[in-house]
Design an enzyme around this catalytic site. Structure first.
Site, short mmCIF file in Angstrom:
data_model
loop_
_atom_site.label_atom_id
_atom_site.label_comp_id
_atom_site.label_asym_id
_atom_site.label_seq_id
_atom_site.Cartn_x
_atom_site.Cartn_y
_atom_site.Cartn_z
N CYS A 132 31.44 -38.50 62.95
CA CYS A 132 30.52 -39.65 62.80
C CYS A 132 29.84 -40.03 64.11
O CYS A 132 28.63 -40.30 64.13
CB CYS A 132 31.27 -40.85 62.23
SG CYS A 132 32.88 -41.15 62.95
N HIS A 252 29.72 -47.96 64.04
CA HIS A 252 30.00 -47.47 65.39
C HIS A 252 28.79 -47.77 66.30
O HIS A 252 27.63 -47.60 65.89
CB HIS A 252 30.19 -45.95 65.39
CG HIS A 252 31.50 -45.49 64.81
ND1 HIS A 252 32.48 -46.33 64.35
CD2 HIS A 252 32.01 -44.22 64.66
CE1 HIS A 252 33.52 -45.63 63.92
NE2 HIS A 252 33.25 -44.33 64.09
P1 NAP Z 1 41.64 -42.38 53.92
O1 NAP Z 1 40.98 -43.67 53.62
O2 NAP Z 1 43.02 -42.39 54.47
O3 NAP Z 1 41.62 -41.49 52.58
C1 NAP Z 1 42.22 -40.22 52.52
C2 NAP Z 1 41.86 -39.55 51.20
O4 NAP Z 1 42.36 -38.21 51.20
C3 NAP Z 1 42.48 -40.24 49.99
O5 NAP Z 1 41.62 -40.10 48.89
C4 NAP Z 1 43.74 -39.42 49.78
O6 NAP Z 1 44.24 -39.47 48.47
C5 NAP Z 1 43.20 -38.04 50.07
N1 NAP Z 1 44.28 -37.09 50.34
C6 NAP Z 1 45.26 -37.22 51.25
N2 NAP Z 1 46.10 -36.15 51.19
C7 NAP Z 1 45.62 -35.37 50.21
C8 NAP Z 1 46.03 -34.12 49.65
N3 NAP Z 1 47.13 -33.48 50.09
N4 NAP Z 1 45.31 -33.58 48.65
C9 NAP Z 1 44.20 -34.22 48.19
N5 NAP Z 1 43.76 -35.40 48.66
C10 NAP Z 1 44.46 -35.96 49.66
O7 NAP Z 1 40.78 -41.52 54.93
P2 NAP Z 1 39.19 -41.48 55.13
O8 NAP Z 1 38.80 -42.42 56.17
O9 NAP Z 1 38.53 -41.54 53.79
O10 NAP Z 1 39.03 -40.05 55.77
C11 NAP Z 1 39.41 -38.87 55.10
C12 NAP Z 1 39.07 -37.67 55.97
O11 NAP Z 1 37.66 -37.62 56.14
C13 NAP Z 1 39.63 -37.76 57.40
O12 NAP Z 1 40.93 -37.24 57.47
C14 NAP Z 1 38.64 -36.94 58.17
O13 NAP Z 1 39.00 -35.58 58.15
C15 NAP Z 1 37.35 -37.15 57.42
N6 NAP Z 1 36.53 -38.16 58.10
C16 NAP Z 1 35.43 -37.72 58.73
C17 NAP Z 1 34.67 -38.61 59.41
C18 NAP Z 1 33.51 -38.12 60.20
O14 NAP Z 1 33.46 -38.43 61.34
N7 NAP Z 1 32.57 -37.38 59.63
C19 NAP Z 1 34.94 -39.94 59.45
C20 NAP Z 1 36.05 -40.40 58.77
C21 NAP Z 1 36.84 -39.47 58.09
P3 NAP Z 1 45.46 -40.46 48.07
O15 NAP Z 1 44.82 -41.74 47.62
O16 NAP Z 1 46.11 -39.73 46.95
O17 NAP Z 1 46.33 -40.62 49.25
O1 3JN Z 2 37.93 -42.42 64.27
C1 3JN Z 2 36.74 -42.35 63.92
O2 3JN Z 2 35.96 -43.30 64.09
C2 3JN Z 2 36.23 -41.11 63.31
C3 3JN Z 2 37.33 -40.26 62.81
C4 3JN Z 2 37.15 -39.13 62.23
C5 3JN Z 2 38.28 -38.31 61.80
C6 3JN Z 2 39.49 -38.92 61.48
C7 3JN Z 2 40.59 -38.13 61.14
C8 3JN Z 2 40.49 -36.77 61.11
C9 3JN Z 2 38.16 -36.94 61.73
C10 3JN Z 2 36.84 -36.29 61.97
O3 3JN Z 2 36.12 -36.15 61.00
O4 3JN Z 2 36.49 -35.93 63.08
C11 3JN Z 2 39.27 -36.16 61.42
C12 3JN Z 2 39.20 -34.69 61.44
O5 3JN Z 2 39.40 -34.11 62.50
O6 3JN Z 2 38.95 -34.10 60.38
#
Ligand code: NAP
Ligand code: 3JN
Length: 349
Positions: A132, A252
């Protein structure tokens, strides 16, 4: 809402902070969906999600879940993507992966449509959505690179807790209330749930996002450095980053210092350029105290830029302030935007 000629779309991580925004963004954009499959871990399987008045039951994500899926949006963490995105691709789905699992893989395009949409043509079934903090910065830097060239970038971030997931938002809210009530509240999530120590985020600033690497930078900082070079096709660009977590729920902010190659460029030239640049809203009127702030950006897809000024000592150096909704342009919107580009370019089977 469902369109007969649309696509079978799956959202993996549908119950999470990003997944929820993906679902509402698909709806808001009227993305052509024939069938919607919502996936999570076994913990949330059975949860009912409202999709424009119709109930969709969340299922546990398994390799077979992707049979017949055209487009899969992944946001359930890197290990889930590493295991299931290749399974989905094998079954014919195009995966847009929001995790860091494939971002630096040489065969995987890392795409911000305003910057490098044409990289989508080289996809092998998986497209990576950048971090992000990287996304909002490169949207603001790309028009500057195109017109004036870019030599160096130094960024300090002021990141919202929602970047660390739904549990981190709860921690900020409950901790703030507890401190106001004079109660104690044990930090369990921030800065990094799986790290050894947890610190208070309410009324605080934590200079750690993701785990520390051997070189003294955090993984978030290294993501910004490496991803910026890859997206902008500038392997020689000098980039450095310091990432800080603030007690803000969504949005952010970034203080970006950049050095251009061209000479004789003024801050007003940069303002005029960014005013009409794709995906950017210029909010830069210091006399009237106009500048971007996260509270004003929540729920919006754009990248907001202001405080553009010349460096005092370096005529080729400039400072700017860049703000965006980290769950939208930083995650859900950029992913859906990629999906829209794939459809427009005829890259979805
Ligand atoms: P979150 O609110 O903790 O949600 C996690 C999601 O993943 C929930 O739907 C969870 O389901 C699911 N999950 C966890 N373990 C799983 C598994 N083994 N199989 C299938 N689904 C599973 O986290 P979030 O903020 O949405 O972020 C999720 C991911 O997106 C992060 O880990 C990161 O890799 C990515 N992300 C990317 C950015 C970016 O910068 N582009 C920003 C934020 C996040 P349950 O409800 O069943 O636990
Ligand atoms: O912390 C933030 O503001 C952004 C976090 C992103 C993030 C959180 C957990 C795992 C990522 C990501 O997308 O870079 C990951 C990841 O490495 O997949």
């Amino acid at each position: 809402m469902y369109q007969e000629n649309g696509f079978h779309v799956a959202v993996v991580g549908a119950t999470g902070a990003v997944g929820q925004q993906m679902i509402s963004t698909l709806l808001n954009r009227n993305f052509p969906i024939r069938k919607l499959t919502l996936l999570s871990s076994a913990r949330s399987a059975g949860t009912k999600v409202d999709f424009n008045g119709q109930e969709v039951v969340v299922q546990e994500a398994k390799p077979e879940s992707f049979e017949g899926v055209d487009i899969a949006l992944f946001s359930a963490g890197g290990s889930v993507s590493k295991e299931l995105a290749p399974e989905a691709a094998k079954r014919g789905a195009i995966c847009v992966d929001n995790t860091s699992a494939f971002r630096m893989d040489l065969n995987t395009p890392l795409v911000v449509p305003e910057v490098n949409e044409s990289d989508l043509e080289k996809h092998n079934g998986i497209i990576a959505n950048p971090n992000c903090s990287t996304i909002q910065m490169v949207v603001a830097l790309e028009p500057i690179r195109q017109k004036y060239g870019l030599k160096k970038v130094i960024v300090s971030t002021y990141q919202a807790v929602s970047g660390a997931g739904a549990a981190a938002i709860n921690e900020l809210m409950e901790q703030t209330q507890a401190i106001i009530n004079g109660e104690t509240y044990e930090a369990k999530i921030l800065p990094v749930k799986s790290d050894n120590n947890h610190y208070q985020i309410a009324f605080n600033a934590i200079p750690q996002i993701d785990k520390f690497q051997e070189n003294g930078y955090t993984f978030e900082e290294m993501k910004m450095i490496n991803e910026t070079k890859k997206i902008m096709h500038l392997p020689e660009l000098h980039v450095s980053a310091t990432c800080v977590r603030l007690p803000v729920a969504v949005g952010h902010s970034e203080s970006v210092y950049f050095e251009i190659e061209a000479e004789g460029v003024s801050a007003n030239d940069i303002k005029a350029l960014l005013k009409d640049a794709p995906g950017i809203i210029l909010q830069d009127d210091p006399e009237n105290q106009v500048y971007p702030m996260p509270a004003d950006c929540v729920g919006k897809n754009d990248v907001f830029v202001g405080r553009i000024r010349n460096d005092i000592d370096n005529p080729r150096g400039f400072h700017m302030w860049v703000v965006s909704d980290n769950l939208l342009k930083g995650a859900a919107w950029n992913s859906v935007q990629i999906a829209e580009s794939l459809v427009r370019l005829g890259l979805v089977k």
